[in-house]
Design a protein around this motif. Sequence first.
Motif: not given
Ligand SMILES: Cc1cc2nc3c(=O)[nH]c(=O)nc-3n(C[C@H](O)[C@H](O)[C@H](O)COP(=O)(O)OP(=O)(O)OC[C@H]3O[C@@H](n4cnc5c(N)ncnc54)[C@H](O)[C@@H]3O)c2cc1C
Length: 491
Positions: A95, A99, A107, A158, A172
Amino acid sequence: MSVMLLFALAIAGIFGQIGSHATPAGPSACSNITSHLGSSKVVNSELNLKYINSTEYYNTLQDAYKPSCIVYPKSSQDVSVALQAIRAADSRFAIKAGGHNPNTFYSSVDDGVLIDLSSLNAKSYDPDTTLATYGPGGTFGDLYDYFVRYGRTVVGARLAGVGTGLALGGGMSYLSPQYGMACDSFRELEIVLPDGEIVTASNTSNPDLFFASRGGGGNAYGVVTKYTVQSRPAGQFFAGNIIYAFQEKDTVLEAISNFIQYNNDPKASIIGTYEKLPTPDLNLNLDEAIIMFLVYDGQDSGSAFANFTSIPYLINTLNIKTYPDVANMPIPYSTEISRGANIFRVGVHRADTDEYRTAVDKWRDWGESNKGKYLLLSLDFQPVPKSLTDASKAQGGNAMQMPDGPWFWLNYLITTPPLMSGPDYDAVQSSFRDMVASTTNAEGLPLFINDASHDQNPLSTFSTYAKLQEIKKKYDPDNFFADRTGGWSFA
Ligand SMILES: Cc1cc2nc3c(=O)[nH]c(=O)nc-3n(C[C@H](O)[C@H](O)[C@H](O)COP(=O)(O)OP(=O)(O)OC[C@H]3O[C@@H](n4cnc5c(N)ncnc54)[C@H](O)[C@@H]3O)c2cc1C
């Protein structure tokens, strides 16, 4: 039994027959999904631009994986259909929201079905209740841009480019010292369970599922297809970055430590980051810098940042900003620009400790003795003040049941060079892991799953771990998610 469950079981019956053919599991699931959702919602070709975009990750090592197909659901029913087909074909899947999770197969998927949630991006705001809704597609930047027209925002990333999966891992935000983690503002979630049933999770409907989804990790109990959250006011912010030469490292560290221990203004929020590049320093510290992110909710920050502004700096961008501008600090598209072979690890420490210095010294020594093995090292101080843990508690508490602040998380990022050999990559990751682990984590505080590496098994550090294991068993009883997609360990 709900209508949706009947619907799901009916679908499962249909897929069960089709899935028993000898076609490999991924393609079999894909053809079942295509026949039910139509070809406009499924892409099979690796040359298709949508396919190429969907297989881009913050950790670019995952870009190499080739899903059998990518599904773009437009409704929770579409997600239900996709999960039933995947189950029937016994295929692997992933899912994907934004990303950004760097862990392999969280993911991303190779030879299986990638469910890309980007088309589920409806948003709404109700001025009477001040509740906001959003789908899991899109980024927090999109959400900030949308809700700011109402003078509101949602508690989220953020950096603008991060996806909504962030909130399922806690989340966060710069607003967290006022309102708790992103997940603390959840009021209701629409979730497609691993068996395809579509349910509501809230304090009154499936409260255990609601509890686990508030910071107990995405990709574990089902697919969230709609978030209903308490929105928050978004006016003017006094915010910016201050960049210091590395020679100021001790003074800045003292200011960070003071802020973590003594700041009691919940409108003030910081991230303190120490950065190291692979370039030679020529005895001028040209390979190192310190970048502070300082954000105040309001135009007048008073003395909240005085300890930082009084230290000699190279650059200071503090000025009045809108919330969308705050999320584009230090520069727009920073999440996209910083894509690479990125891995996160996390530590957690109490505020009145000498781990600030220990961690920086060990991190810096490791960087010095491993030149050439990384493109970037970053060490980020993330305060968890008492106002944050109080705000979390006041809204029922989340899956971490966060002990009273102040304490802090330390996020370690390593970006390795793109063409490293497998053994070299493993060796550098193993050495980096040992360096992080050598600064002992505080007993009784949770590791932050958004910043954790898979092998840190962060859920096991939650005081609620046993409860989460039970909830996982209840909602994923036959280990459909546990066995066929990546994610945090519940073992
Ligand atoms: C540049 C950068 C900045 C960041 N800043 C912050 C910040 O300010 N605060 C903070 O807390 N974290 C931060 N993070 C960490 C971030 O929260 C995690 O990397 C988070 O997993 C990213 O979510 P995503 O949707 O982009 O990623 P994805 O990799 O798409 O999703 C993360 C995980 O959640 C699952 N998932 C996503 N959506 C769903 C859904 N709707 N239902 C069930 N499962 C789902 C996916 O399968 C995967 O395992 C940051 C990361 C990066 C790389």
